[in-house]
Design a protein around this motif. Structure first.
Motif, PDB file in Angstrom:
ATOM      1  N   LYS A 216       0.829  -1.209   0.000  1.00  0.00           N
ATOM      2  CA  LYS A 216       0.000   0.000   0.000  1.00  0.00           C
ATOM      3  C   LYS A 216       0.865   1.261   0.000  1.00  0.00           C
ATOM      4  CE  LYS A 216      -4.066  -0.187   2.344  1.00  0.00           C
ATOM      5  NZ  LYS A 216      -4.815  -0.347   3.605  1.00  0.00           N
ATOM      6  N   ASP A 217       1.958   1.239   0.766  1.00  0.00           N
ATOM      7  CA  ASP A 217       2.777   2.456   0.896  1.00  0.00           C
ATOM      8  C   ASP A 217       3.812   2.616  -0.220  1.00  0.00           C
ATOM      9  OD1 ASP A 217       4.182   0.245   1.807  1.00  0.00           O
ATOM     10  OD2 ASP A 217       5.280   1.343   3.350  1.00  0.00           O
ATOM     11  N   ILE A 221       5.699   4.185  -6.323  1.00  0.00           N
ATOM     12  CA  ILE A 221       6.932   3.665  -6.923  1.00  0.00           C
ATOM     13  C   ILE A 221       6.636   2.507  -7.874  1.00  0.00           C
ATOM     14  CG2 ILE A 221       9.191   2.612  -6.414  1.00  0.00           C
ATOM     15  CD1 ILE A 221       8.905   3.991  -3.605  1.00  0.00           C
ATOM     16  N   THR A 222       5.778   1.587  -7.418  1.00  0.00           N
ATOM     17  CA  THR A 222       5.501   0.408  -8.253  1.00  0.00           C
ATOM     18  C   THR A 222       4.555   0.748  -9.399  1.00  0.00           C
ATOM     19  OG1 THR A 222       3.593  -0.260  -6.926  1.00  0.00           O
ATOM     20  CG2 THR A 222       5.738  -1.146  -6.261  1.00  0.00           C
ATOM     21  N   LYS A 223       3.773   1.825  -9.229  1.00  0.00           N
ATOM     22  CA  LYS A 223       2.736   2.232 -10.203  1.00  0.00           C
ATOM     23  C   LYS A 223       1.654   1.161 -10.330  1.00  0.00           C
ATOM     24  CE  LYS A 223       5.423   5.729 -11.613  1.00  0.00           C
ATOM     25  NZ  LYS A 223       5.419   6.882 -10.719  1.00  0.00           N
ATOM     26  N   ILE A 224       1.549   0.332  -9.318  1.00  0.00           N
ATOM     27  CA  ILE A 224       0.507  -0.704  -9.288  1.00  0.00           C
ATOM     28  C   ILE A 224      -0.283  -0.519  -8.000  1.00  0.00           C
ATOM     29  CG2 ILE A 224       0.072  -3.207  -9.097  1.00  0.00           C
ATOM     30  CD1 ILE A 224       1.151  -2.845 -11.786  1.00  0.00           C
ATOM     31  N   LYS A 225      -1.607  -0.625  -8.142  1.00  0.00           N
ATOM     32  CA  LYS A 225      -2.462  -0.493  -6.959  1.00  0.00           C
ATOM     33  C   LYS A 225      -2.129  -1.590  -5.952  1.00  0.00           C
ATOM     34  CE  LYS A 225      -6.600  -0.219  -8.922  1.00  0.00           C
ATOM     35  NZ  LYS A 225      -8.040  -0.031  -9.119  1.00  0.00           N
ATOM     36  N   LEU A 247      11.682  -2.083   1.827  1.00  0.00           N
ATOM     37  CA  LEU A 247      11.975  -1.651   0.457  1.00  0.00           C
ATOM     38  C   LEU A 247      11.191  -2.519  -0.524  1.00  0.00           C
ATOM     39  CD1 LEU A 247      15.898  -1.443   0.680  1.00  0.00           C
ATOM     40  CD2 LEU A 247      14.269   0.454   0.873  1.00  0.00           C
ATOM     41  N   CYS A 248      10.557  -1.877  -1.506  1.00  0.00           N
ATOM     42  CA  CYS A 248       9.956  -2.672  -2.580  1.00  0.00           C
ATOM     43  C   CYS A 248      11.072  -3.013  -3.575  1.00  0.00           C
ATOM     44  CB  CYS A 248       8.789  -1.939  -3.239  1.00  0.00           C
ATOM     45  SG  CYS A 248       9.251  -0.456  -4.132  1.00  0.00           S
ATOM     46  N   LEU A 249      10.785  -3.852  -4.558  1.00  0.00           N
ATOM     47  CA  LEU A 249      11.848  -4.348  -5.440  1.00  0.00           C
ATOM     48  C   LEU A 249      12.587  -3.214  -6.157  1.00  0.00           C
ATOM     49  CD1 LEU A 249      13.356  -6.764  -6.603  1.00  0.00           C
ATOM     50  CD2 LEU A 249      11.549  -7.019  -8.309  1.00  0.00           C
TER      51      LEU A 249
END
Ligand SMILES: [Zn+2]
Length: 258
Positions: A216-217, A221-225, A247-249
């Motif tokens: 969600k947070d 960055i991911t541009k994905i819901k 950290l996301c990927l």
């Protein structure tokens, strides 16, 4: 005496001939080996740079298949970290290492890790199941088209409908599901994050090499819901660091390259 000298001369002649033949063949073998090891190392470099350019940070250009220009030591070569997102297309000709298990096709390493995770979850009274893992580009095309069709009435142009659809369903070639390393768990349910299964995954998924890929947070960055059901295999070591540092990927790849 004359005979002995003649025999000695003959012997030396034969000896010299044998030695030169040996030296000639030895140098042929050495040259052959050198040429082949050079070729092997070139092929390895090419393979590694194909993966590393695919795994480059989102700010860099999409993979072109050319040799990576990243400085030595900064390129990410771990195939478990292959980045496929809105601006990183699946590398051309990428062949995922798939096996069929649990009614889906999934990357071999991800399958082995899931098996362990599933067993641990089950012994904690939590039931997991894979609703979707590997998806071919054709399947993704179908899903993307369905999503556009669903929005086309609410938008004035196809472009607008596509842009909106892309927030929920990746364009063909830009879906992580094409890597075989991603999986949707327990159906695609927005309220999955209210279940004990989600709670268990939040605490343990990283210890089996999985991360919640679209938190969600990290939507900016991911541009994905936010997708509470979509998990990505990255390997245990990576997953644990990503979890610990939140950290996301995309962020993790940046972090590794610094
Ligand atoms: Zn998914």
């Amino acid at each position: 005496m004359g005979n002995r000298r003649k025999r000695l001369k003959n012997f030396l002649f034969v000896f010299a001939a044998v030695v030169s033949i040996f030296v000639f063949f030895a140098s042929c073998v050495i040259t052959f080996l050198e040429v082949y090891s050079y070729r092997d190392s070139r092929e390895e470099t090419a393979n590694v740079s194909a993966v590393s350019s695919a795994a480059a940070s989102p700010s860099s250009s999409p993979p072109s298949g050319k040799v990576s220009s990243a400085a030595a030591g900064t390129a990410v070569t771990d195939e478990n970290l292959l980045l496929v997102n809105y601006d990183h297309k699946l590398p051309d000709g990428y062949q995922p290492d798939l096996i069929s298990v649990y009614g889906v096709q999934i990357n071999r390493r991800a399958a082995a890790a899931y098996e362990k995770m599933n067993a641990a979850a089950a012994s904690a009274g939590v039931s997991l199941w894979i609703s979707s893992a590997y998806r071919s580009s054709e399947k993704q095309e179908e899903l993307f088209q369905e999503e556009i069709d669903g929005y086309s009435k609410s938008y004035s142009s196809v472009g607008e409908a596509e842009a909106y659809a892309e927030k929920s369903v990746a364009r063909p070639g830009y879906s992580e599901h094409a890597t075989g390393l991603a999986m949707d768990l327990n159906g695609v349910r927005d309220d999955f994050d209210t279940t004990p299964a989600f709670q268990w995954l939040s605490e343990h998924a990283q210890d089996y090499g999985f991360v919640l890929r679209y938190p969600k947070d990290k939507q900016e960055i991911t541009k994905i819901k936010y997708e509470p059901w979509h998990y990505r295999y990255v390997g245990v070591e990576n997953a644990q660091v990503m979890k610990k540092k939140n950290l996301c990927l995309e962020e993790y790849l940046d972090f590794l390259q610094k």
